[in-house]
Scaffold this motif. Structure first.
Motif, mmCIF file in Angstrom:
data_model
loop_
_atom_site.group_PDB
_atom_site.id
_atom_site.type_symbol
_atom_site.label_atom_id
_atom_site.label_comp_id
_atom_site.label_asym_id
_atom_site.label_seq_id
_atom_site.Cartn_x
_atom_site.Cartn_y
_atom_site.Cartn_z
ATOM 1 N N LYS A 29 0.609 28.089 84.906
ATOM 2 C CA LYS A 29 0.376 27.103 83.849
ATOM 3 C C LYS A 29 0.513 27.735 82.473
ATOM 4 C CE LYS A 29 -2.195 23.177 85.423
ATOM 5 N NZ LYS A 29 -3.471 22.525 85.592
ATOM 6 N N MET A 30 -0.003 28.946 82.371
ATOM 7 C CA MET A 30 0.085 29.624 81.078
ATOM 8 C C MET A 30 1.533 29.885 80.700
ATOM 9 S SD MET A 30 -2.911 32.265 80.204
ATOM 10 C CE MET A 30 -2.914 33.297 81.607
ATOM 11 N N LYS A 31 2.313 30.267 81.690
ATOM 12 C CA LYS A 31 3.733 30.536 81.443
ATOM 13 C C LYS A 31 4.424 29.283 80.923
ATOM 14 C CE LYS A 31 5.401 34.144 84.294
ATOM 15 N NZ LYS A 31 5.516 34.393 85.717
ATOM 16 N N MET A 32 4.082 28.153 81.555
ATOM 17 C CA MET A 32 4.707 26.898 81.151
ATOM 18 C C MET A 32 4.290 26.551 79.722
ATOM 19 S SD MET A 32 4.659 23.329 83.209
ATOM 20 C CE MET A 32 3.028 22.764 82.775
ATOM 21 N N THR A 33 3.017 26.725 79.437
ATOM 22 C CA THR A 33 2.517 26.433 78.095
ATOM 23 C C THR A 33 3.254 27.278 77.061
ATOM 24 O OG1 THR A 33 0.360 25.999 79.060
ATOM 25 C CG2 THR A 33 0.428 26.312 76.689
ATOM 26 N N GLU A 34 3.417 28.532 77.422
ATOM 27 C CA GLU A 34 4.119 29.458 76.540
ATOM 28 C C GLU A 34 5.550 28.963 76.269
ATOM 29 O OE1 GLU A 34 4.604 34.321 76.565
ATOM 30 O OE2 GLU A 34 3.981 33.262 78.372
ATOM 31 N N ALA A 35 6.244 28.580 77.350
ATOM 32 C CA ALA A 35 7.626 28.120 77.219
ATOM 33 C C ALA A 35 7.704 26.886 76.333
ATOM 34 C CB ALA A 35 8.205 27.820 78.603
ATOM 35 N N ILE A 36 6.759 25.978 76.495
ATOM 36 C CA ILE A 36 6.772 24.748 75.696
ATOM 37 C C ILE A 36 6.599 25.096 74.208
ATOM 38 C CG2 ILE A 36 5.591 22.554 75.203
ATOM 39 C CD1 ILE A 36 4.829 22.478 78.207
ATOM 40 N N ILE A 37 5.618 25.908 73.907
ATOM 41 C CA ILE A 37 5.371 26.228 72.502
ATOM 42 C C ILE A 37 6.568 26.975 71.902
ATOM 43 C CG2 ILE A 37 3.829 27.401 70.865
ATOM 44 C CD1 ILE A 37 1.560 26.973 72.880
ATOM 45 N N GLN A 38 7.161 27.847 72.720
ATOM 46 C CA GLN A 38 8.314 28.594 72.202
ATOM 47 C C GLN A 38 9.517 27.695 71.888
ATOM 48 O OE1 GLN A 38 8.339 31.568 75.241
ATOM 49 N NE2 GLN A 38 7.500 33.138 73.879
ATOM 50 N N SER A 39 9.542 26.521 72.511
ATOM 51 C CA SER A 39 10.639 25.597 72.218
ATOM 52 C C SER A 39 10.393 24.771 70.967
ATOM 53 C CB SER A 39 10.855 24.641 73.402
ATOM 54 O OG SER A 39 11.104 25.366 74.557
ATOM 55 N N MET A 40 9.254 24.942 70.349
ATOM 56 C CA MET A 40 8.945 24.183 69.129
ATOM 57 C C MET A 40 9.355 24.981 67.901
ATOM 58 S SD MET A 40 5.093 23.003 69.961
ATOM 59 C CE MET A 40 4.668 22.123 71.432
ATOM 60 N N THR A 41 9.559 24.279 66.801
ATOM 61 C CA THR A 41 9.807 24.980 65.546
ATOM 62 C C THR A 41 8.466 25.481 65.019
ATOM 63 O OG1 THR A 41 9.420 23.046 64.199
ATOM 64 C CG2 THR A 41 11.689 23.373 64.986
ATOM 65 N N MET A 42 8.516 26.420 64.085
ATOM 66 C CA MET A 42 7.287 26.950 63.506
ATOM 67 C C MET A 42 6.465 25.855 62.867
ATOM 68 S SD MET A 42 6.679 29.766 64.386
ATOM 69 C CE MET A 42 6.228 31.401 63.960
ATOM 70 N N SER B 70 8.455 11.341 69.667
ATOM 71 C CA SER B 70 8.809 11.285 71.083
ATOM 72 C C SER B 70 10.196 11.899 71.341
ATOM 73 C CB SER B 70 8.727 9.854 71.599
ATOM 74 O OG SER B 70 9.626 9.051 70.873
ATOM 75 N N TRP B 71 11.092 11.756 70.355
ATOM 76 C CA TRP B 71 12.411 12.337 70.525
ATOM 77 C C TRP B 71 12.312 13.868 70.621
ATOM 78 C CZ3 TRP B 71 15.594 15.525 67.417
ATOM 79 C CH2 TRP B 71 16.897 15.659 67.865
ATOM 80 N N ARG B 72 11.517 14.464 69.718
ATOM 81 C CA ARG B 72 11.319 15.927 69.717
ATOM 82 C C ARG B 72 10.640 16.363 71.015
ATOM 83 N NH1 ARG B 72 13.675 19.823 68.535
ATOM 84 N NH2 ARG B 72 11.805 21.110 68.448
ATOM 85 N N ARG B 73 9.737 15.538 71.497
ATOM 86 C CA ARG B 73 9.032 15.892 72.740
ATOM 87 C C ARG B 73 10.017 16.042 73.896
ATOM 88 N NH1 ARG B 73 3.010 13.320 72.931
ATOM 89 N NH2 ARG B 73 2.628 13.562 70.712
ATOM 90 N N THR B 74 10.990 15.078 73.951
ATOM 91 C CA THR B 74 11.978 15.152 75.022
ATOM 92 C C THR B 74 12.815 16.425 74.881
ATOM 93 O OG1 THR B 74 12.131 12.775 74.696
ATOM 94 C CG2 THR B 74 13.684 13.737 76.230
ATOM 95 N N ARG B 75 13.206 16.740 73.622
ATOM 96 C CA ARG B 75 14.009 17.934 73.376
ATOM 97 C C ARG B 75 13.248 19.207 73.783
ATOM 98 N NH1 ARG B 75 19.189 17.813 72.262
ATOM 99 N NH2 ARG B 75 18.839 19.819 71.280
ATOM 100 N N ILE B 76 11.978 19.211 73.406
ATOM 101 C CA ILE B 76 11.153 20.397 73.715
ATOM 102 C C ILE B 76 11.040 20.583 75.230
ATOM 103 C CG2 ILE B 76 8.784 21.343 73.601
ATOM 104 C CD1 ILE B 76 8.632 19.958 70.777
ATOM 105 N N ALA B 77 10.866 19.446 75.925
ATOM 106 C CA ALA B 77 10.746 19.513 77.384
ATOM 107 C C ALA B 77 12.010 20.126 77.984
ATOM 108 C CB ALA B 77 10.491 18.129 77.956
ATOM 109 N N LYS B 78 13.138 19.644 77.482
ATOM 110 C CA LYS B 78 14.424 20.161 77.972
ATOM 111 C C LYS B 78 14.542 21.648 77.711
ATOM 112 C CE LYS B 78 18.099 16.882 78.441
ATOM 113 N NZ LYS B 78 18.747 15.898 77.595
ATOM 114 N N GLY B 79 14.227 22.017 76.447
ATOM 115 C CA GLY B 79 14.333 23.425 76.053
ATOM 116 C C GLY B 79 13.469 24.337 76.909
ATOM 117 N N ALA B 80 12.299 23.807 77.279
ATOM 118 C CA ALA B 80 11.366 24.648 78.041
ATOM 119 C C ALA B 80 11.600 24.527 79.544
ATOM 120 C CB ALA B 80 9.936 24.248 77.712
#
Ligand SMILES: Nc1nc2c(ncn2[C@@H]2O[C@H](COP(=O)(O)OP(=O)(O)OP(=O)(O)O)[C@@H](O)[C@H]2O)c(=O)[nH]1
Ligand SMILES: [Mg+2]
Length: 446
Positions: free
Chosen positions: A366-379, A390-400
């Motif tokens: 779970k921690m790994k997944m959390t890490e991946a999600i946050i890393q897909s976000m901009t600062m 919601s659009w960014r959320r979909t992008r972040i999900a894809k990225g992670a």
């Protein structure tokens, strides 16, 4: 109490004065002196050795508390070990059954008859109607003595002048107590040697006949090393429920008394401190330890300092948590720290109100997944998650490489975490933190 022992211990402490820190060498020198003092006071050798080993173990490497001198800290450690030696916490007397039956046993002249009166008075003051039973059938004067005691404390006494059989008197006395609705029955018995097989058989039979709730060995505190053997034999014959130490007001060296619990496992329950019926009280290991050391104030001082340190650390942690909060980036950093620091459990264990957190197996995934999600976000998104639409959320999900619901869940949890951290004060905050931790698959027991 035990003045000689107390004096010697305080001499030993002098050698610790002015120490900068607690080290094995300087503590062990002082402890050698204390060991000698204990042995001189008749403390059982094994008990003394274990005592010294325990003090050494607890004191070496002990962090020196701010504002407290090392020797003061050692006093506290020694105090705690004496408490341990004496039986730890106070053993409460749970009197639920009625009539409460108490059998007293012991050597000649140890104080059984006097103690019968003291116990009767204590119980009477507690609202009981006690009966004394005179099972010492060997000396006519013994019956007179118990009758006088009964008169003194104003309770009834059951006796049979011409029956020379203690078992019978015990049986009849018990029946008398039942029939007349006494709610406490105290059986005074004859003094006997712990090596007298016949008399031990007799008291064993009395125990069977009366089926007492409490079987007390009444022991003179002044008895030396031998008292340990006495306690062992009586315990073997009767399985004692407690020891009553008498004559603590005398000049007893006291060591034997200190070793009784250690050697037999039987707790000291009451102490007699004089000839008057009111010279009697429950035994408090802590009070006794302070009296032996004669340094109750030092112990209190150190306890206070220890509490202060705990408070300071808790406060520091609280502040850190509050500061580390708020941005998802901080969250990412803390996850990375946690990974570095080892299992999440140890970190959570450090948080106030959350001793010994346990992690379940899947929280690292779970921690790994959390890490991946946050890393897909901009600062910017990490700093202000509420700008993530919601659009960014979909992008972040894809990225992670995760599902949209995972991103949503994290953002929701994070919002909750912010709240928790803001309110991370007192028990309520700790509880909410627990709920929060549970969402990460962690079980944090209270
Ligand atoms: N100073 C002091 N004297 C005590 C204490 N308890 C008992 N005594 C005295 O010790 C003596 C013996 O006490 P008893 O109660 O007669 O002892 P016992 O065990 O019944 O003696 P036997 O029946 O002969 O075995 C008496 O003089 C008591 O006053 C105590 O706590 N302090
Ligand atoms: Mg007696």
């Amino acid at each position: 109490m035990f003045p000689a022992l107390a004096d010697k211990i305080s001499d030993a402490f002098k050698s610790l004065r002015g120490l900068g820190k607690i080290s094995e060498k300087n503590v062990s020198d002082a402890l050698q002196e204390i060991r000698t003092a204990l042995l001189d006071a008749d403390v059982n050798r094994e008990a003394a050795d274990e005592f010294i080993a325990n003090v050494l173990k607890s004191s070496v490497g002990e962090k020196v508390l701010h504002k407290i001198l090392p020797e003061q800290q050692i006093v506290k450690i020694i105090h705690d070990e004496i408490v341990e030696l004496l039986g730890g916490q106070l053993d409460p007397v749970a009197y639920t059954k009625k009539p409460l039956k108490i059998l007293l046993a012991g050597l000649h002249g140890s104080g059984k008859t006097t103690t019968a009166g003291k116990l009767a008075l204590l119980l009477k003051n507690d609202g009981y109607r006690p009966l004394l039973v005179a099972c010492d059938v060997y000396r006519p004067a013994a019956i007179d003595q118990l009758m006088a005691v009964a008169r003194d404390v104003d309770v009834e006494c059951y006796r049979e002048r011409d029956v020379k059989n203690a078992r019978k008197v015990a049986k009849h006395g018990m029946r008398h107590g039942h029939d007349n609705k006494f709610d406490a029955i105290i059986f005074d018995t004859a003094g006997r040697l712990h090596i007298d097989g016949q008399l031990l058989d007799e008291i064993r039979d009395i125990r069977k006949i009366t089926d007492p709730d409490e079987v007390f060995l009444v022991a003179d505190a002044a008895l030396g090393q031998e008292s340990v053997n006495v306690a062992k034999s009586f315990n073997g014959a009767l399985s004692l429920s407690g020891i009553i130490l008498t004559k603590l007001d005398g000049d007893a060296r006291g060591g034997a008394a200190l070793s009784m619990k250690y050697v037999t496992g039987v707790p000291i329950r009451f102490i007699g401190t004089g000839e008057k019926y009111s010279d009697f009280s429950l035994f408090h290991p802590k009070r006794m330890a302070s009296r032996i050391l004669g340094m109750g104030d030092v112990v209190t001082l150190v306890e206070k300092a220890q509490r202060q340190v705990d408070d300071q650390e808790r406060e520091k942690l609280s502040k850190k948590i509050k500061k580390a909060e708020f941005t998802l980036n901080d969250f990412l950093v803390s996850i990375q720290q946690i990974k570095k620091m080892g299992p999440m459990s140890s970190l959570l264990g450090m948080l106030p109100g959350m001793a010994k957190a346990k992690t379940t197996g899947d929280d690292s995934a779970k921690m790994k997944m959390t890490e991946a999600i946050i890393q897909s976000m901009t600062m910017q998104e990490r700093a202000k998650p509420n700008i993530i639409d919601s659009w960014r959320r979909t992008r972040i999900a894809k990225g992670a490489g995760v599902e949209l619901r995972d991103v949503n869940a994290l953002l929701k949890q994070f919002a909750q975490m912010q709240k928790v951290m803001k309110s991370f004060k007192g028990e309520k905050g700790a509880r909410r933190m627990q709920e929060f931790a549970a969402q990460f698959g962690m079980n944090v027991p209270q």
